[in-house]
Design an enzyme around this catalytic site. Sequence first.
Site, short mmCIF file in Angstrom:
data_model
loop_
_atom_site.label_atom_id
_atom_site.label_comp_id
_atom_site.label_asym_id
_atom_site.label_seq_id
_atom_site.Cartn_x
_atom_site.Cartn_y
_atom_site.Cartn_z
N GLU A 167 0.83 -1.18 0.00
CA GLU A 167 0.00 0.00 0.00
C GLU A 167 0.87 1.24 0.00
O GLU A 167 2.05 1.19 0.31
CB GLU A 167 -0.94 0.02 1.21
CG GLU A 167 -0.25 0.23 2.54
CD GLU A 167 -1.26 0.38 3.67
OE1 GLU A 167 -1.78 1.49 3.83
OE2 GLU A 167 -1.51 -0.61 4.36
N GLY A 168 0.26 2.36 -0.38
CA GLY A 168 0.99 3.61 -0.41
C GLY A 168 0.05 4.79 -0.49
O GLY A 168 -1.15 4.65 -0.25
N ASP A 286 9.84 7.56 -15.62
CA ASP A 286 10.12 7.11 -14.24
C ASP A 286 10.78 5.74 -14.22
O ASP A 286 10.38 4.85 -13.48
CB ASP A 286 8.83 7.08 -13.41
CG ASP A 286 9.12 7.03 -11.91
OD1 ASP A 286 10.21 7.49 -11.50
OD2 ASP A 286 8.27 6.54 -11.15
#
Length: 493
Positions: A167-168, A286
Site C-alpha cells: 500500500e501507499g 520514471d
Amino acid sequence: MRNSKRVHSPGCWIRDDSWEEKYSSCKRRKRSHSSERENRPSRHNRHHKTSEGHYLESKSLNEKLDCKDRRGRRCSNDVSSGYDNGHLKDRDWHHYSKSSGHSGRSRRSSRPYRRRGRESFSAYRSYSRSHRRKRSRSFEDDEEGHLIYHSGDVLRARYEIVCTLGEGAFGKVVECIDHEKGGARVALKIIKNFDRYREAAVSEVEVLEQINSLDCDRKYACVRMLDWFDHHGHICIVFELLGLSTYDFLKENGFMPFPMDQIREMTYQIFRAVRFIHRSKLTHTDLKPENILFVNSDYYMEYNPRMKRDERTLKNPDVKVVDFGNATYDHEHHTSVVSTRHYRAPEVILELGWNQACDVWSLGCILIEYYLGLTLFQTHDSKEHLAMMERVLGPIPTHMLQKTRKRRYVHHDRLDWDEHSSAGRYVRKHCRPLKQYMASKSLEHEQLFDLIGKMLEYDFSKRISLDQALKHPFFDPIRKERLQWTASVCHTV
C-alpha cells in the site's frame, strides 16, 4: 525503508511522487487529519500486523525524509529540484511483498462499472471529467480513501482477494484469484477514492491499453494490463502477477551486483521495451530498478566462503518494465520535473526541457546500479546531484549552465559548488570518475562502461539513442546467440 520478502509480487503497480508531480496543477484538497499522510507528525514507524503475523510498514512523509536504508540511499524525493521550493514527496512507498499484509473489514459488493472496448473507456473518461464531485465518505472507504476489504471479498463477481501485497499514498495492491480464468493469480491495483488519483489512474489505463494493442504479440517486455473497472469510485487495474523488482532482489541479496551475463540479458530486454515505448510516441519518465520486475524471481542459494555469506543467483533474468502512471505522450505538455531523484537527467534538473533522451539517462543509471549493486547518485539535493555528476562525468558543459533558469546553481558559468564544504567532502568520498568503478579491465567490462558513458552524456542532443545502444558491441553475444538459434531452427525445418 523498503520492506519486502522474496515472493512473486509485482512491486510497482502503485506510483510514487511522479503522479503527484504530473497532476500538481490539480486543486489541492483541504488539509485534514484524515486525507493526507503528510499531516502525520509522528517520526516513528507504523506497522500493521495481519492475522498471519506479517507486518506491512507505513511511514509518514517526515519519516521518509529522515530515513536511510542499509546502503545509504536517501528516502526523499522532491517536486522541484532538491529542497528548492520546500515541497517534498514520498518515494519508494510503493514497494511491497506478498508476505506483507494488511486487511480490514468490508461488505462484499459487486456493482462495478462495466467497460467494453475503447468507446466505453472514452465515455468513462468524459464522465469522470464532467461529473466531478466532492468525495463523500463511503462505508467502504477508510479515512485515507482506501477501499476497506478483507480476504475473501469478491470484486466484480470475479476477483477474490487473497492478501494485500502493498500500500501507499495512492492506493493498495492485492493479490486476487481470477475466477473467470480458472483460478489464475493476478495483481489488482486499487486506487484511492479521490479525484486527482482517479484521473491519474484513468490516464494510466489509456496508456496501458495503447501498449497492449500495439504489442498484441507480446514481443516487448512491458507489463500487461488484463482488465480495469470502477468499484464505487475506486479505479481498479488488473495486472499479470510478476516477481520481485530488480531493486528488491538486489536488496535481499545484500546488494550484491548481478553477474555480467545477466546484466546483458536484462538490459537488452529493457532497452527493447523502452524503445518500443518511445516508438509509441511516449516517454516513460520514471525508469528505475523498482519499476523493472522479474517475470519469476526464483533463485539458487550458494554459500560464498570468501564473503562468509549466502548469495542468491537468479534462475531466469527475464524482466518487464512497469508503472506507466506518469508516461507522457510526445504531443502532451511536459512538466518541468520528471523521474525519481537518483535517475533524473541533468536537463531536467536544470529545467532545459526534456524529451525521450531523459529515459536513456535513467537507463544508464540503472545499468551501472546493476553492475555495482549500489545507486550511483545517492543524494536528495539538486546542486549536490549536479556536483556528483561532475565528479563522475566531468564538468557540465558551459552552454547548459548558461541556458538554465536555475541561476542559483551557477556562478561565472560554472557550477556554484564548494568542494571544501562538508557537502563537497561527501561528494568526493562517495563519488569517483566513471572508469574507476570498473571491477575488471576485460573487454566486456570495457564495452559496458563505454555504453554507460554514452548514455550518461550531459547534452541530450548528443546522448546515444536506444536504437544505437542496442547495436553496441556489448550486446554482440546476444545477437550472435540469436542468429545461431535462428539458423538452427531453419536447418531443422
